[in-house]
Design a protein around this motif. Sequence first.
Motif, PDB file in Angstrom:
ATOM      1  N   PHE A  27       8.542  -2.977   6.797  1.00 38.47           N
ATOM      2  CA  PHE A  27       9.817  -2.722   6.144  1.00 38.47           C
ATOM      3  C   PHE A  27      10.296  -4.022   5.524  1.00 38.47           C
ATOM      4  O   PHE A  27      10.418  -5.030   6.228  1.00 38.47           O
ATOM      5  CB  PHE A  27      10.847  -2.199   7.150  1.00 38.47           C
ATOM      6  N   ASP A  28      10.528  -3.993   4.214  1.00 41.04           N
ATOM      7  CA  ASP A  28      11.016  -5.175   3.490  1.00 41.04           C
ATOM      8  C   ASP A  28      10.195  -6.430   3.795  1.00 41.04           C
ATOM      9  O   ASP A  28      10.736  -7.522   3.973  1.00 41.04           O
ATOM     10  CB  ASP A  28      12.493  -5.417   3.792  1.00 41.04           C
ATOM     11  N   CYS A  82       4.825   5.075   0.799  1.00 42.59           N
ATOM     12  CA  CYS A  82       5.847   4.046   0.605  1.00 42.59           C
ATOM     13  C   CYS A  82       7.157   4.792   0.370  1.00 42.59           C
ATOM     14  O   CYS A  82       7.316   5.498  -0.630  1.00 42.59           O
ATOM     15  CB  CYS A  82       5.500   3.137  -0.567  1.00 42.59           C
ATOM     16  N   PHE A  83       8.070   4.694   1.335  1.00 49.35           N
ATOM     17  CA  PHE A  83       9.342   5.397   1.319  1.00 49.35           C
ATOM     18  C   PHE A  83      10.390   4.558   0.585  1.00 49.35           C
ATOM     19  O   PHE A  83      10.602   3.402   0.937  1.00 49.35           O
ATOM     20  CB  PHE A  83       9.843   5.625   2.754  1.00 49.35           C
ATOM     21  N   HIS A 102       5.132   0.603  -6.367  1.00 48.98           N
ATOM     22  CA  HIS A 102       3.916   0.012  -5.824  1.00 48.98           C
ATOM     23  C   HIS A 102       3.844   0.278  -4.314  1.00 48.98           C
ATOM     24  O   HIS A 102       4.852   0.546  -3.677  1.00 48.98           O
ATOM     25  CB  HIS A 102       3.889  -1.505  -6.056  1.00 48.98           C
ATOM     26  N   TYR A 103       2.651   0.128  -3.769  1.00 49.68           N
ATOM     27  CA  TYR A 103       2.440   0.256  -2.319  1.00 49.68           C
ATOM     28  C   TYR A 103       2.572  -1.117  -1.672  1.00 49.68           C
ATOM     29  O   TYR A 103       1.634  -1.668  -1.138  1.00 49.68           O
ATOM     30  CB  TYR A 103       1.061   0.855  -2.026  1.00 49.68           C
ATOM     31  N   ARG A 104       3.769  -1.681  -1.744  1.00 51.94           N
ATOM     32  CA  ARG A 104       4.050  -2.957  -1.081  1.00 51.94           C
ATOM     33  C   ARG A 104       5.552  -3.084  -0.901  1.00 51.94           C
ATOM     34  O   ARG A 104       6.326  -2.412  -1.572  1.00 51.94           O
ATOM     35  CB  ARG A 104       3.487  -4.129  -1.875  1.00 51.94           C
ATOM     36  N   THR A 105       5.949  -3.920   0.039  1.00 49.04           N
ATOM     37  CA  THR A 105       7.370  -4.141   0.290  1.00 49.04           C
ATOM     38  C   THR A 105       7.715  -5.596   0.032  1.00 49.04           C
ATOM     39  O   THR A 105       6.838  -6.469   0.054  1.00 49.04           O
ATOM     40  CB  THR A 105       7.753  -3.766   1.740  1.00 49.04           C
ATOM     41  N   VAL A 106       8.991  -5.829  -0.214  1.00 55.73           N
ATOM     42  CA  VAL A 106       9.504  -7.188  -0.416  1.00 55.73           C
ATOM     43  C   VAL A 106      10.846  -7.291   0.310  1.00 55.73           C
ATOM     44  O   VAL A 106      11.532  -6.281   0.483  1.00 55.73           O
ATOM     45  CB  VAL A 106       9.694  -7.523  -1.913  1.00 55.73           C
ATOM     46  N   PRO A 107      11.241  -8.485   0.723  1.00 55.43           N
ATOM     47  CA  PRO A 107      12.528  -8.633   1.393  1.00 55.43           C
ATOM     48  C   PRO A 107      13.671  -8.068   0.539  1.00 55.43           C
ATOM     49  O   PRO A 107      13.739  -8.327  -0.662  1.00 55.43           O
ATOM     50  CB  PRO A 107      12.663 -10.146   1.584  1.00 55.43           C
ATOM     51  N   GLY A 108      14.519  -7.247   1.165  1.00 54.56           N
ATOM     52  CA  GLY A 108      15.672  -6.692   0.478  1.00 54.56           C
ATOM     53  C   GLY A 108      15.385  -5.485  -0.406  1.00 54.56           C
ATOM     54  O   GLY A 108      16.291  -4.944  -1.022  1.00 54.56           O
ATOM     55  N   GLY A 109      14.133  -5.033  -0.443  1.00 55.84           N
ATOM     56  CA  GLY A 109      13.763  -3.950  -1.346  1.00 55.84           C
ATOM     57  C   GLY A 109      14.042  -2.550  -0.838  1.00 55.84           C
ATOM     58  O   GLY A 109      13.891  -1.583  -1.574  1.00 55.84           O
ATOM     59  N   GLN A 110      14.421  -2.422   0.446  1.00 48.98           N
ATOM     60  CA  GLN A 110      14.670  -1.111   1.054  1.00 48.98           C
ATOM     61  C   GLN A 110      13.457  -0.180   0.933  1.00 48.98           C
ATOM     62  O   GLN A 110      13.593   1.008   0.633  1.00 48.98           O
ATOM     63  CB  GLN A 110      15.915  -0.447   0.449  1.00 48.98           C
TER      64      GLN A 110
END
Length: 109
Positions: free
Chosen positions: A10-11, A81-82, A91-99
């Motif tokens: 998550f994020d 990816c929710f 995209h199939y990736r998360t980043v900080p703050g991206g929810q």
Amino acid sequence: GRWQPLYAEFDGEEAPAEVLQQTEFELNAGEYTVRFGGVAADQGTFEIGPAGLTLRGTAGPNAGRVIPCLHKFIDDTLMVCFGLSGVRPEHYRTVPGGQLYLVTYQRKK
């Protein structure tokens, strides 16, 4: 079917293995259920359309929310990816703050 998470983040932060072991995601006849420790924790409906998977929460922490998702099946593996902010992920990736919540599931036998 019923799905067991193998990996989740998550994020940008990886979920603890002990949480994943207690979690199950079920998709069946247009309805979804997330169980934690065998108890239903989140429920709703789902549909798969041209844009992808969309969840609509009816009970639990996501009641009243629409969660657009990216998803893909590879054999007995499901990657989702929710978009917890209400926006479909690109995209199939998360980043900080991206929810964004990215999970790789394996089909339970």
